[in-house]
Design a protein around this motif. Structure first.
Motif, mmCIF file in Angstrom:
data_model
loop_
_atom_site.group_PDB
_atom_site.id
_atom_site.type_symbol
_atom_site.label_atom_id
_atom_site.label_comp_id
_atom_site.label_asym_id
_atom_site.label_seq_id
_atom_site.Cartn_x
_atom_site.Cartn_y
_atom_site.Cartn_z
ATOM 1 N N LEU A 32 -70.628 -18.426 0.877
ATOM 2 C CA LEU A 32 -70.291 -19.541 -0.013
ATOM 3 C C LEU A 32 -69.399 -20.568 0.676
ATOM 4 O O LEU A 32 -69.621 -21.772 0.567
ATOM 5 C CB LEU A 32 -69.611 -19.026 -1.279
ATOM 6 C CG LEU A 32 -70.498 -18.214 -2.218
ATOM 7 C CD1 LEU A 32 -69.654 -17.605 -3.328
ATOM 8 C CD2 LEU A 32 -71.599 -19.082 -2.794
ATOM 9 N N VAL A 33 -68.399 -20.097 1.390
ATOM 10 C CA VAL A 33 -67.430 -20.991 2.026
ATOM 11 C C VAL A 33 -68.037 -21.699 3.234
ATOM 12 O O VAL A 33 -67.954 -22.929 3.356
ATOM 13 C CB VAL A 33 -66.159 -20.211 2.435
ATOM 14 C CG1 VAL A 33 -65.234 -21.056 3.296
ATOM 15 C CG2 VAL A 33 -65.436 -19.717 1.186
ATOM 16 N N GLN A 34 -68.662 -20.942 4.121
ATOM 17 C CA GLN A 34 -69.128 -21.509 5.384
ATOM 18 C C GLN A 34 -70.430 -22.291 5.260
ATOM 19 O O GLN A 34 -70.597 -23.316 5.919
ATOM 20 C CB GLN A 34 -69.289 -20.404 6.424
ATOM 21 C CG GLN A 34 -67.959 -19.782 6.804
ATOM 22 C CD GLN A 34 -68.108 -18.680 7.831
ATOM 23 O OE1 GLN A 34 -69.131 -18.550 8.493
ATOM 24 N NE2 GLN A 34 -67.081 -17.860 7.969
ATOM 25 N N GLY A 69 -69.934 -24.749 1.358
ATOM 26 C CA GLY A 69 -68.768 -25.592 1.169
ATOM 27 C C GLY A 69 -67.940 -25.313 -0.075
ATOM 28 O O GLY A 69 -67.191 -26.174 -0.532
ATOM 29 N N VAL A 70 -68.044 -24.109 -0.629
ATOM 30 C CA VAL A 70 -67.236 -23.761 -1.795
ATOM 31 C C VAL A 70 -65.789 -23.603 -1.346
ATOM 32 O O VAL A 70 -65.502 -22.945 -0.340
ATOM 33 C CB VAL A 70 -67.751 -22.465 -2.469
ATOM 34 C CG1 VAL A 70 -66.838 -22.031 -3.601
ATOM 35 C CG2 VAL A 70 -69.170 -22.664 -2.970
ATOM 36 N N ASP A 71 -64.872 -24.213 -2.059
ATOM 37 C CA ASP A 71 -63.448 -24.137 -1.743
ATOM 38 C C ASP A 71 -62.967 -22.704 -1.930
ATOM 39 O O ASP A 71 -63.071 -22.138 -3.020
ATOM 40 C CB ASP A 71 -62.683 -25.081 -2.674
ATOM 41 C CG ASP A 71 -61.203 -25.166 -2.358
ATOM 42 O OD1 ASP A 71 -60.660 -24.292 -1.653
ATOM 43 O OD2 ASP A 71 -60.576 -26.124 -2.850
ATOM 44 N N ARG A 72 -62.431 -22.113 -0.873
ATOM 45 C CA ARG A 72 -61.990 -20.712 -0.902
ATOM 46 C C ARG A 72 -60.932 -20.468 -1.978
ATOM 47 O O ARG A 72 -60.840 -19.375 -2.535
ATOM 48 C CB ARG A 72 -61.463 -20.287 0.465
ATOM 49 C CG ARG A 72 -61.240 -18.797 0.611
ATOM 50 C CD ARG A 72 -60.737 -18.408 1.983
ATOM 51 N NE ARG A 72 -61.646 -18.731 3.053
ATOM 52 C CZ ARG A 72 -62.600 -17.928 3.515
ATOM 53 N NH1 ARG A 72 -62.765 -16.755 2.956
ATOM 54 N NH2 ARG A 72 -63.371 -18.297 4.501
ATOM 55 N N SER A 73 -60.145 -21.481 -2.308
ATOM 56 C CA SER A 73 -59.094 -21.285 -3.315
ATOM 57 C C SER A 73 -59.662 -21.097 -4.722
ATOM 58 O O SER A 73 -58.944 -20.685 -5.631
ATOM 59 C CB SER A 73 -58.111 -22.461 -3.304
ATOM 60 O OG SER A 73 -58.743 -23.648 -3.765
#
Length: 102
Positions: A22-24, A27-31
């Motif tokens: 999701l993050v890499q 582009g989902v914000d990890r926070s």
């Protein structure tokens, strides 16, 4: 529309792989992502994986110290339906069961 998408994973490794996807790649914000045991007890999932598995241990003996007391829950706060679909797809790719929300 704000919502929360949740998935339950049998191993900590699968949960972490879904988060990294999701993050890499999306582009989902990890926070916005929370990883936690699904129940009250500390847990590394329901099955051994990664460092908890026999293959990862330097000895040949089976490990018995992993806290396998329940699934790992990953939840993501989202703002739109397209992102929810992407999250559900990533969860499914790594074997998540529906967490019952979002």
């Amino acid at each position: 529309m704000a919502a929360n998408v949740t998935g339950l994973f049998e191993t900590r490794r699968d949960a972490e792989m879904a988060v990294e996807r999701l993050v890499q790649e999306h582009g989902v914000d990890r926070s916005l992502i929370l990883i936690a045991p699904a129940g009250d007890a500390n847990s590394a999932g329901e099955q051994t994986a990664g460092a908890d598995s026999d293959a990862a241990a330097p000895s040949t003996g089976e490990r018995s110290d992993a806290k396998l007391t329940g699934p790992i829950e990953v939840s993501v706060d989202i703002q739109d339906d397209a992102t929810a679909s992407t999250i559900r797809d990533a969860f499914a790719e790594f074997g998540a069961h529906d967490g019952g929300r979002g």
